[in-house]
Motif scaffolding. Structure first.
Motif: not given
Length: 154
Positions: A1-22, A24-31
């Motif tokens: 496994m490479t180091d970059t594989e560990f920087l992929l989204i995994s259990k326990g990560d908190s992610i933020a998603i934004a949709v430009y000009n939308e 109401d579609l923004a999401v912030k969640v812990r996986v």
């Protein structure tokens, strides 16, 4: 496994998603353990093992399919899963991961070495198998790593 594989989204990560000009579609969640995240309009999507760029492309494709004309999605990992350190450090435990962290810095975060600590028997367990790898002060620490500092025999 490479180091970059560990920087992929995994259990326990908190992610933020934004949709430009939308806003109401923004999401912030812990996986959570399911690896699924519910998104407005398009429902649940598996996010485990994807890079932020891959997830953004996947979401753009789903929103383009009958919901938005030209969706522009950004995904960021706001907080990675923690790293763990145990053995001959003054404050063993769970600590927040930060980018470009070395074993030496992780030891400092854990209060430094105890008097009994070995100067060379350091190990990092990572990946699904958690097979211990030999580490040194400059070894890079990745999210979810388990650092073990053994006692010196002399």
């Amino acid at each position: 496994m490479t180091d970059t594989e560990f920087l992929l989204i995994s259990k326990g990560d908190s992610i933020a998603i934004a949709v430009y000009n939308e806003a109401d579609l923004a999401v912030k969640v812990r996986v959570d353990n399911s690896g699924m995240v519910n998104f407005p309009l398009i429902g649940a999507i598996t996010v485990l093992g994807l890079s932020p760029k891959e997830l953004a492309a996947k979401l753009e494709g789903r929103y383009l399919d009958g919901y938005l004309v030209e969706p522009l999605v950004t995904v960021s990992i706001e907080k990675y899963r923690p790293f763990y350190i145990h053995g001959e450090v003054k404050s063993p435990g769970v600590y927040e991961f930060t980018q470009d962290l070395s074993v030496n810095q992780a030891i400092a975060i854990a209060g430094g070495l105890t008097e009994r600590a070995s100067s060379s028997h350091w190990f990092i367990a990572r990946g699904r198998e958690k097979e211990p790898l030999k580490a040194n002060p400059s070894t890079r620490v990745l999210p979810g790593d388990i650092i073990s500092i053994k006692a010196s025999f002399f």
